[in-house]
Design an enzyme around this catalytic site. Sequence first.
Site, short mmCIF file in Angstrom:
data_model
loop_
_atom_site.label_atom_id
_atom_site.label_comp_id
_atom_site.label_asym_id
_atom_site.label_seq_id
_atom_site.Cartn_x
_atom_site.Cartn_y
_atom_site.Cartn_z
N ASN A 109 -23.48 32.00 -9.18
CA ASN A 109 -22.82 32.42 -10.41
C ASN A 109 -23.29 33.83 -10.76
O ASN A 109 -24.44 34.03 -11.11
CB ASN A 109 -23.18 31.43 -11.52
CG ASN A 109 -22.51 31.76 -12.84
OD1 ASN A 109 -21.96 32.84 -13.02
ND2 ASN A 109 -22.58 30.83 -13.77
N HIS B 227 -13.78 31.71 -12.58
CA HIS B 227 -15.20 32.06 -12.66
C HIS B 227 -15.97 31.12 -11.73
O HIS B 227 -15.77 29.90 -11.75
CB HIS B 227 -15.68 31.91 -14.10
CG HIS B 227 -17.15 31.98 -14.24
ND1 HIS B 227 -17.89 32.99 -13.67
CD2 HIS B 227 -18.04 31.17 -14.88
CE1 HIS B 227 -19.17 32.80 -13.96
NE2 HIS B 227 -19.29 31.70 -14.67
N CYS C 107 -20.00 35.35 -19.04
CA CYS C 107 -19.21 35.12 -17.82
C CYS C 107 -17.72 35.43 -18.00
O CYS C 107 -17.01 35.63 -17.03
CB CYS C 107 -19.39 33.68 -17.34
SG CYS C 107 -21.11 33.26 -17.04
N1 ACO Z 1 -33.68 21.00 -7.52
C1 ACO Z 1 -34.02 19.72 -7.51
N2 ACO Z 1 -33.97 18.94 -8.59
C2 ACO Z 1 -33.55 19.49 -9.75
C3 ACO Z 1 -33.18 20.84 -9.83
C4 ACO Z 1 -33.27 21.61 -8.65
N3 ACO Z 1 -32.93 22.92 -8.63
N4 ACO Z 1 -32.82 21.11 -11.09
C5 ACO Z 1 -32.94 19.97 -11.79
N5 ACO Z 1 -33.39 18.99 -10.97
C6 ACO Z 1 -33.67 17.60 -11.30
C7 ACO Z 1 -33.94 17.40 -12.77
O1 ACO Z 1 -35.30 17.69 -13.07
C8 ACO Z 1 -33.62 15.94 -12.95
O2 ACO Z 1 -34.71 15.18 -12.48
P1 ACO Z 1 -35.13 13.81 -13.26
O3 ACO Z 1 -33.93 12.93 -13.16
O4 ACO Z 1 -36.30 13.38 -12.49
O5 ACO Z 1 -35.40 14.26 -14.65
C9 ACO Z 1 -32.47 15.73 -11.97
O6 ACO Z 1 -32.52 16.82 -11.04
C10 ACO Z 1 -31.12 15.71 -12.65
O7 ACO Z 1 -31.07 16.83 -13.52
P2 ACO Z 1 -29.82 17.11 -14.40
O8 ACO Z 1 -30.05 18.35 -15.20
O9 ACO Z 1 -29.41 15.86 -15.10
O10 ACO Z 1 -28.79 17.45 -13.24
P3 ACO Z 1 -27.22 17.52 -13.31
O11 ACO Z 1 -26.64 16.49 -12.46
O12 ACO Z 1 -26.72 17.65 -14.71
O13 ACO Z 1 -26.98 18.92 -12.59
C11 ACO Z 1 -26.46 21.20 -13.09
C12 ACO Z 1 -27.51 20.10 -13.16
C13 ACO Z 1 -26.17 21.53 -11.66
C14 ACO Z 1 -26.99 22.43 -13.79
C15 ACO Z 1 -25.19 20.68 -13.80
O14 ACO Z 1 -25.48 20.18 -15.08
C16 ACO Z 1 -24.14 21.73 -13.91
O15 ACO Z 1 -23.57 22.12 -12.95
N6 ACO Z 1 -23.82 22.19 -15.10
C17 ACO Z 1 -22.91 23.28 -15.29
C18 ACO Z 1 -23.72 24.43 -15.66
C19 ACO Z 1 -23.24 25.74 -15.10
O16 ACO Z 1 -22.59 25.85 -14.10
N7 ACO Z 1 -23.64 26.75 -15.81
C20 ACO Z 1 -23.37 28.07 -15.40
C21 ACO Z 1 -23.31 28.93 -16.59
S1 ACO Z 1 -21.99 28.47 -17.58
C22 ACO Z 1 -20.69 28.94 -16.82
O17 ACO Z 1 -20.77 29.87 -16.09
C23 ACO Z 1 -19.47 28.18 -17.06
#
Ligand code: ACO
Length: 323
Positions: free
Chosen positions: A280, A250, A113
Amino acid sequence: MIRSRVIGCGAFLPANIVTNDDLAKRMDTSDEWIVARTGIRQRYIAVEGQKTSDLALGAAREALADAGIAVDALDMIICATTTPDESFPATATVVQSRLGMTSGAAFDVQAVCSGFIYGLSIADSLIRTGSARTILVIGAETMSRLLDWNDRATCVLFGDGAGAVVLQACEGKGDNCDQGVLNTKLFSDGRLHDLLYADGGVSSTQTAGKLRMQGKEVFKHAVTNISAAVHASVEAAGIPLSDIDWFVPHQANQRILDGTARKLGLDPAKVVSTVALHGNTSAASVPLALVTAVRDGRIKRGDLVLLEAMGGGFTWAAALIRW
Ligand code: ACO
């Protein structure tokens, strides 16, 4: 002294829009969950057969037309991508051939990225040292090809697209009033590999693999590292953060954008956000956001613009530009 100035920019998105509701028909997710966690409402996905070079070429042509130059004026093409057409040769050489450019050099940069800012930094250095006069820098991705469409925690986050700028040498006085790239700051920490990577590669599995991510950990590092890169850039320029007219981050996640703006004390009105529309797009994300804000008239000649990014590696970077 020689500076490198942006003389044109361009963007290209596939025609195929996929909304959160479209995804909810194919997997256990919802518009509410995706919007609340990420701010993403839709993404563009390349159609079958559409390659990274097709998107890169679209952005390149628009950037050249915007700059008002012919392809013969280019000395070099740098393409930042994590999703090349082939393992080799570089996607940049495919673009070179399809543009009809028969001289100069073309190569790819891989910093996920952060790739576009890495490419911009290399181009700026080559121009300032007199090795090249005019360079096309592209960020282009078909991230949809690298996703595990059975992993709802990652596949809803990404999209495809391309953005490009043409950098050209110009005379500057060496101060912050100069038009062009004022500084770039590049960082990486390979120890953080396991938080975000593709589980394949030519020398390991002989396949491209699929994107794997520990979302919560990535989130924490993103806010810290992006803030550090921003500070490094403004400190090198000797200016307060409040002097920046536009922050072009980004576009990973609206919560990362908001968290970074809060940590840095930025005015949210100065932060360009396109994540709702594009998702993204990895190396394409910064130039796509940049072109959006230039085309809608927010970024004007003379404005101070700060680009920043973070991605797999980890890599992170910032670039300060007098537009
Ligand atoms: N739809 C519905 N539910 C979902 C989804 C989805 N697409 N994806 C995960 N869940 C569920 C999980 O299974 C989990 O369920 P559970 O509690 O029953 O186990 C619940 O939602 C919570 O999951 P988490 O992974 O804990 O969710 P979190 O609040 O951490 O959000 C996310 C996930 C959005 C990916 C977050 O961690 C995030 O934004 N991280 C940053 C990552 C990012 O942006 N990466 C991009 C690449 S890196 C970069 O470019 C900088």
